[in-house]
Design an enzyme around this catalytic site. Structure first.
Site, PDB file in Angstrom:
ATOM      1  N   GLU A 266       0.831  -1.211   0.000  1.00 43.43           N
ATOM      2  CA  GLU A 266       0.000   0.000   0.000  1.00 43.43           C
ATOM      3  C   GLU A 266       0.860   1.253   0.000  1.00 43.43           C
ATOM      4  O   GLU A 266       0.563   2.220  -0.701  1.00 43.43           O
ATOM      5  CB  GLU A 266      -0.937   0.018   1.220  1.00 43.43           C
ATOM      6  N   ARG A 270       0.625   3.798  -3.139  1.00 43.96           N
ATOM      7  CA  ARG A 270       0.012   5.105  -2.863  1.00 43.96           C
ATOM      8  C   ARG A 270       1.054   6.182  -2.641  1.00 43.96           C
ATOM      9  O   ARG A 270       0.947   7.276  -3.213  1.00 43.96           O
ATOM     10  CB  ARG A 270      -0.895   5.029  -1.633  1.00 43.96           C
ATOM     11  N   ASP A 399      -4.740  -9.687  -8.375  1.00 46.81           N
ATOM     12  CA  ASP A 399      -4.969  -8.656  -9.407  1.00 46.81           C
ATOM     13  C   ASP A 399      -3.762  -7.906  -9.981  1.00 46.81           C
ATOM     14  O   ASP A 399      -3.357  -8.111 -11.129  1.00 46.81           O
ATOM     15  CB  ASP A 399      -6.037  -7.651  -8.930  1.00 46.81           C
ATOM     16  N   GLU A 533     -12.359   0.464  -9.850  1.00 49.00           N
ATOM     17  CA  GLU A 533     -12.006  -0.490 -10.913  1.00 49.00           C
ATOM     18  C   GLU A 533     -12.947  -0.480 -12.116  1.00 49.00           C
ATOM     19  O   GLU A 533     -12.502  -0.618 -13.268  1.00 49.00           O
ATOM     20  CB  GLU A 533     -11.912  -1.922 -10.347  1.00 49.00           C
TER      21      GLU A 533
HETATM   22  C1  DMJ Z   1      -6.439   0.505  -4.899  1.00 49.08           C
HETATM   23  O1  DMJ Z   1      -5.703   0.835  -3.775  1.00 49.08           O
HETATM   24  C2  DMJ Z   1      -5.576  -0.124  -5.933  1.00 49.08           C
HETATM   25  O2  DMJ Z   1      -6.199  -0.047  -7.135  1.00 49.08           O
HETATM   26  C3  DMJ Z   1      -5.228  -1.540  -5.632  1.00 49.08           C
HETATM   27  O3  DMJ Z   1      -4.526  -2.164  -6.663  1.00 49.08           O
HETATM   28  C4  DMJ Z   1      -6.429  -2.362  -5.317  1.00 49.08           C
HETATM   29  N1  DMJ Z   1      -7.600  -1.608  -5.186  1.00 49.08           N
HETATM   30  C5  DMJ Z   1      -7.591  -0.379  -4.493  1.00 49.08           C
HETATM   31  C6  DMJ Z   1      -8.900   0.379  -4.689  1.00 49.08           C
HETATM   32  O4  DMJ Z   1      -9.989  -0.421  -4.844  1.00 49.08           O
END
Ligand code: DMJ
Length: 641
Positions: A266, A270, A399, A533
């Site tokens: 994260e 971010r 993902d 998404e």
């Molecule tokens: C985001 O922090 C990013 O896209 C991450 O890859 C997974 N999904 C969250 C938001 O839904």
């Protein structure tokens, strides 16, 4: 009582033992035998000591020749075997003698002068008052702190900023589209201003309670996650005052030397992603410096037996560990597999290959591993290097690993063929085993659990529509059309998951079971937390097809967010998208500003804003420029601007 032996024969007391000049003759007659014996004993002990000292003194011939010149001439040491060839015993003769003595004298003087100087300094110190000494210590301390600060904020080596095409603009010609874009910008202002007022410096905002909010992914400190995550969105929307406000906060407050355990993934997507994007867009060095400082703090997470990083790391101690819930102490595929883009940029910007090596090591390790049915399980144990539970998903836990394989290739100006191959292989296995068509004709991506397909798709997996479209160009023979079509099908299915709810917002997870299609069944899966998404996929599909349906679907979602998620203190998620009277969760997620509003804004902008052949978006929607590494390899040197 006085000991008689201590009394002199004459009745006079013996003077105390005098170690000064000898006075034996004078006293001899007056000393008794035992006293003489004691004196003799002491004398002989003294002589023995002197002899001992003489024998144990270091052999001066082994040391340098200028040993304060006790020998007049240094005798050549001609030894049959080594003789004068031995430089260690090089000796000085006749005419050299004078020079030798001068040299000795010079050395003696120097040693004397140095001693005197040190003595003077020590005396000087002792003469000073306590206050003066304290003040001096303080000045020294300040100097060190100052030097450390300069070092911390030291500008990094200059690098060529890649061709930064389309960092502003994108003004739509169509009035209606322009108005929609303006509306999205207004929503961003509302989210930002309220965070500014009620949550400033906190990680996120509680828009109803009107106070700061945080979760364990950010650790225990206030790291201003929303500020960092929102910066590039503010920038491309032309909200420059707000951007500057955020920049100032980062300059003055963003500190990573905190005793706080954060999520490596994260924080990477971010913070490092957000800071790097802000740096590329604005050219402000501070963002690059902060990104590198943070990356340094994440590096200890890679200290595992395999080099697969821990999920969490303490920024201060560097101690790492994994989530308690992850299969038998495993690290998560979508976490350790979503570092590549940011880490390659860090190596590119700093010239320090350490980041690049870390992510390439992960890739090499994954390449060597067996994959059941060609699928990557979501769990990998960083101690043993073995897979955990056999669970594969394109949604949560898996993902962005697939996303980053494709984006590694795109970001390298399509030269990282290894990444492209891994992506193609993975996608083929996913299509074969996880992608199915429902009875009602909806294409969905299920989840593979221990040899069984679960017909359930998460909101998170909806990003894959955009990924398939983005990867269509460059796919294996004759498959570009197929993947674009597949992306469009996923977009349609995810739109259905929104359309089949009361609020026209999608649930966290939806099923395809019998009569149930694209609908959440369990109460715990009915929430919408402002996730991006589905809108992300609309935007990619819009860019590649210009089919107006994607703008229309995006606008539907924007209106639903405005209607059901907007509150006077910002935007909030909702707990049940099937209930027409929404209950709010009272959290304004930082990704709402980073991703959801950014993708909406881009959807109603021209393609000249952040064009996809120049920019690659990280998984948190932070745009990073394509690196033309054919010219500037990651050689360990930062290239020059
Ligand atoms: C985001 O922090 C990013 O896209 C991450 O890859 C997974 N999904 C969250 C938001 O839904």
């Amino acid at each position: 009582m006085t000991t008689p032996a201590l009394l002199p024969l004459s009745g006079r007391r013996i003077p105390p033992l005098n170690l000064g000049p000898p006075s034996f003759p004078h006293h001899r007659a007056t000393l008794r035998l035992s006293e003489k014996f004691i004196l003799l004993l002491i004398l002989s002990a003294f002589i023995t000591l002197c002899f001992g000292a003489f024998f144990f003194l270091p052999d001066s011939s082994k040391h340098k020749r200028f040993d304060l010149g006790l020998e007049d001439v240094l005798i050549p040491h001609v030894d049959a075997g080594k003789g004068a060839k031995n430089p260690g015993v090089f000796l000085i003769h006749g005419p050299d003698e004078h020079r030798h003595r001068e040299e000795e004298e010079r050395l003696r003087n120097k040693i004397r002068a140095d001693h005197e100087k040190a003595l003077e300094e020590a005396k000087e110190k002792l003469r000073k008052s306590k206050e003066e000494i304290r003040a001096e210590i303080q000045t020294e301390k300040n100097k060190v702190v100052q030097e450390m600060k300069i070092k911390e904020n030291k500008p990094l080596p200059p690098v060529p900023i890649p061709n930064l095409v389309g960092i502003s603009g994108g003004d739509p010609e169509d009035n209606d589209i322009r108005e929609k874009r303006e509306k999205i910008k207004e929503m961003m202002k509302h989210a930002w201003d309220n965070y500014r007022t009620y949550g400033w410096g906190h990680n996120e905002l509680r828009p109803i309670a009107r106070k700061g909010h945080s979760t364990n992914i950010f650790g225990s400190s206030q790291m201003g996650a929303t500020i960092v995550d929102a910066l590039d969105t503010l920038y491309i929307m032309g909200l420059h005052d707000e951007f500057l406000d955020g920049q100032r906060w980062i300059e003055d407050n963003l500190d990573f030397s905190v005793n706080s355990e954060v999520s490596v993934f994260e924080v990477n997507i971010r913070f490092i992603g957000g800071l790097l994007a802000a740096y590329y867009l604005s050219g402000e060095e501070i963002f690059k410096i902060k990104a590198v400082q943070l990356a340094e703090k994440l590096l200890p997470a890679f200290n595992t037996p395999t080099g697969i990083p821990w999920a969490m790391v303490n920024l201060k101690s560097g101690v790492g560990r994994n989530w308690g819930w992850a299969s038998a102490g495993s690290s998560i595929l979508a976490e350790f597999g979503t570092l590549h883009m940011e880490f390659v940029h860090l190596s590119y910007l700093t010239g320090d290959l350490v980041y690049y090596k870390k992510v390439m090591h992960i890739r090499k390790l994954l390449q060597k591993m067996d994959r059941p049915n060609g699928l990557y399980p979501n769990y990998l144990n960083p101690r043993t290097g073995r897979w955990g539970q056999y669970h594969t998903s394109v949604g949560g836990l898996g993902d962005s690993f697939y996303e980053y394989l494709l984006k590694a290739w795109l970001m390298s100006d399509k030269t990282d063929h290894e990444a492209r191959k891994m992506y193609d292989d993975a996608i083929e296995a996913i299509e074969k085993h996880l992608i199915k068509k429902s009875r009602g004709g909806l294409i969905f991506i299920g989840e593979w659990k221990n040899g069984h397909l679960e017909k359930k798709m998460g909101h998170l997996a909806c990003f894959a529509g955009g990924m398939f479209a983005l990867g269509a160009d460059g796919s294996r023979t004759d498959k570009a059309g197929h993947y674009l079509e597949l992306g469009a099908e996923i977009a349609r299915t995810c739109h259905e998951s929104y359309d089949r709810t009361a609020l026209k917002l999608g649930p966290e997870s939806f099923k395809f079971d019998g009569a149930v299609e694209a609908v959440a069944v369990r109460q715990a899966e009915k929430y919408y937390i402002l996730r991006p998404e589905v809108i992300e996929t609309y935007w990619y599909l819009w860019r590649f097809t210009h089919d107006p349906r994607y703008r229309q679907w995006g606008w539907e979602a924007a209106l639903a967010i405005e209607k059901y998620c907007r509150v006077s203190g910002g935007f909030s998620g909702v707990k049940d998208v099937y209930s027409s009277t929404p209950t709010h969760d009272d959290v304004q997620q930082s990704f709402f500003l980073a991703e959801t509003l950014k993708y909406l804004y881009l959807l109603f902008s021209g393609d000249d804003l952040l064009p996809l052949d120049h920019w690659v978006f990280n998984t948190e929607a932070h745009p990073l420029p394509v690196l033309h590494l054919a010219n500037t390899t990651l050689s360990g040197n930062p290239a020059v601007r």
